[in-house]
Enzyme design. Structure first.
Site, PDB file in Angstrom:
ATOM      1  N   GLY A  13      12.776   5.780  12.513  1.00  0.00           N
ATOM      2  CA  GLY A  13      11.933   5.076  13.480  1.00  0.00           C
ATOM      3  C   GLY A  13      12.744   4.132  14.346  1.00  0.00           C
ATOM      4  CG  ASP A  63       7.696  14.569  12.448  1.00  0.00           C
ATOM      5  OD1 ASP A  63       7.367  13.625  11.703  1.00  0.00           O
ATOM      6  OD2 ASP A  63       6.873  15.305  13.009  1.00  0.00           O
ATOM      7  CB  SER A 144       3.312  -4.347   5.846  1.00  0.00           C
ATOM      8  OG  SER A 144       2.336  -5.159   6.454  1.00  0.00           O
ATOM      9  CE1 TYR A 159       0.870   0.278   8.484  1.00  0.00           C
ATOM     10  CE2 TYR A 159      -0.147  -1.829   7.928  1.00  0.00           C
ATOM     11  CZ  TYR A 159       0.945  -1.103   8.370  1.00  0.00           C
ATOM     12  OH  TYR A 159       2.120  -1.756   8.688  1.00  0.00           O
ATOM     13  CB  VAL A 194       6.738  -7.587  13.941  1.00  0.00           C
ATOM     14  CG1 VAL A 194       8.068  -7.684  14.679  1.00  0.00           C
ATOM     15  CG2 VAL A 194       6.915  -7.966  12.475  1.00  0.00           C
TER      16      VAL A 194
END
Ligand code: NDP
Length: 241
Positions: A13, A63, A144, A159, A194
């Protein structure tokens, strides 16, 4: 950082946001960085080495929701560079998807990238390190704050679940490596909000949020990665919120 100069890092990423900032910071520290993303042209632009950065960037298309694509990336690294010494599992997506009505595909996409893609990259990197006898390898998951709290919104539960999984997987990996007597280190970083493009496809949360809520910059997360790498080998920072 001397320890990792000229060593190879794979950052998933790397085409924008946190991944691009991490790539640039590792290049500044002298690592050879493979920046992987689907939009490879953007890796070249957004993660290009800053002036005087001694490291070399290799932008490759990949990917992480596709196992073949991941395996091809690792093969490219093996054929063209020594192998992966540092893996930063950064690629991640956030899709708003209610548990009582969202299409299955939304959940699958979240889990494929945030959980399975991360797990496949981790397995391949650790196998490569073990095969080459790399005992100072490092696996870093960009997790996260969502991994540490209940979901803020009901439509973010999948998520949040994916990030809870990331931290559980990290602890499982750490235990496995310790049981083998390996010195490969693992760690996670759990940022709050962020300022990136993560909400660019969302109608619900727009980039206006960055004007009203306190937020970090991508560089702050990149600095946390460097902090973890820079510690003495005896220091393992398990989670760095
Ligand atoms: P961005 O949306 O700005 O960037 C996401 C990156 O992931 C892009 O480079 C994108 O590249 C890549 N990516 C997405 N899907 C794939 C895929 N299938 N294969 C390969 N690469 C993929 O997000 P952030 O920089 O904000 O997020 C980075 C990480 O940080 C994520 O794991 C996110 O969950 C986490 N995080 C973000 C926070 C935030 O507030 N921004 C807070 C806490 C954690 P491309 O589309 O070119 O493939």
């Amino acid at each position: 950082m001397q320890r990792y100069a000229d060593r190879v890092a794979l950052v998933t990423g790397a085409s924008c946001g946190i991944g691009a900032a991490i790539t640039q910071e590792l290049l500044r520290q002298g690592l050879t960085v493979v920046g992987l993303a689907r939009r490879v042209d953007r890796v070249k632009v957004r993660a290009h080495p800053l002036p005087d950065a001694p490291g070399k960037l290799h932008a490759i298309q990949g990917d992480v929701s596709n196992e073949e694509s991941i395996l091809a990336a690792f093969k490219w690294i093996k054929d063209n560079l020594s192998g992966v010494d540092v893996l930063v599992n950064n690629a991640g997506i956030q899709l708003f998807s209610l548990l009582i009505s969202a299409p299955t595909d939304f959940w699958r996409r979240i889990l494929d990238v945030n959980v399975l893609g991360l797990s496949i990259c981790t397995r391949e990197a650790v196998q490569d390190m073990l095969a080459r006898g790399v005992d100072d390898g490092f696996i870093i998951h960009i997790s996260s704050l969502a991994a540490h709290t209940p979901p803020y919104n009901s439509d973010l539960a999948m998520y949040y679940a994916s990030k809870h999984a990331v931290n559980t997987l990290l602890e499982g990996l750490r235990k496995d490596l310790v049981a083998r007597g390996s010195k490969i280190r693992v760690g996670a970083i759990s940022p709050g909000l962020v300022k990136t493009e993560i909400f660019s496809h969302s109608k619900k949360i727009t980039s206006d949020i960055f004007n009203v809520a306190p937020c970090l910059e991508a560089e702050d997360v990149a600095n946390a990665v460097v902090y973890m790498l820079f510690q003495h080998p005896r220091v393992q920072t398990i989670d760095n919120p």
